[in-house]
Design an enzyme around this catalytic site. Structure first.
Site, PDB file in Angstrom:
ATOM      1  CB  VAL A 121       8.092   4.020  -3.936  1.00  0.00           C
ATOM      2  CG1 VAL A 121       8.045   2.921  -2.881  1.00  0.00           C
ATOM      3  CG2 VAL A 121       9.467   4.678  -3.963  1.00  0.00           C
ATOM      4  CB  THR A 128       8.638   0.001  -8.225  1.00  0.00           C
ATOM      5  OG1 THR A 128       8.899   0.953  -9.257  1.00  0.00           O
ATOM      6  CG2 THR A 128       9.711  -1.072  -8.213  1.00  0.00           C
ATOM      7  CD  GLU A 129       8.877  -1.828  -3.088  1.00  0.00           C
ATOM      8  OE1 GLU A 129       8.538  -2.963  -2.718  1.00  0.00           O
ATOM      9  OE2 GLU A 129      10.059  -1.491  -3.172  1.00  0.00           O
ATOM     10  CB  SER A 130       1.929  -2.550  -4.374  1.00  0.00           C
ATOM     11  OG  SER A 130       1.504  -1.216  -4.661  1.00  0.00           O
ATOM     12  CD  GLN A 143       4.380  -5.229  -1.340  1.00  0.00           C
ATOM     13  OE1 GLN A 143       4.899  -6.312  -1.259  1.00  0.00           O
ATOM     14  NE2 GLN A 143       3.080  -5.060  -1.089  1.00  0.00           N
TER      15      GLN A 143
END
Length: 95
Positions: A23, A26-28, A45
């Protein structure tokens, strides 16, 4: 190195640490100061309202962000019962 933080909250919320790491990637892209065009911030995020609801006072503090993001993942898992729906709800909201 955020690995100890990830391990800590993976254990606390009974999540796979690689899921949390995924996560974050992928997010940051592992950037603690990342901000999205819609205002989500930090490693996982978090939107300001979600962060506040989860007790995260500083979305850009890695410990607080991972703690809150992991808690939210657990909440979504408990609500939806599988990882696919958990991730979808994390990304798009539970609605």
């Amino acid at each position: 190195d955020i690995s100890p933080i990830i391990e800590k909250y993976a254990a606390k919320y009974d999540l796979d640490p690689w899921l949390i790491r995924g996560v974050i990637e992928t997010e940051s892209a592992f950037r603690p100061n990342a901000v999205s065009p819609v205002g989500a911030g930090g490693l996982m995020q978090l939107m300001p309202g979600t962060a506040s609801y989860l007790g995260c006072a500083d979305r850009f503090d890695p410990e607080q962000n991972i703690a809150a993001g992991s808690r939210y993942l657990r909440m979504m898992m408990d609500r939806f019962g599988n990882e696919d729906l958990m991730i979808a709800a994390y990304n798009a909201g539970p609605g």
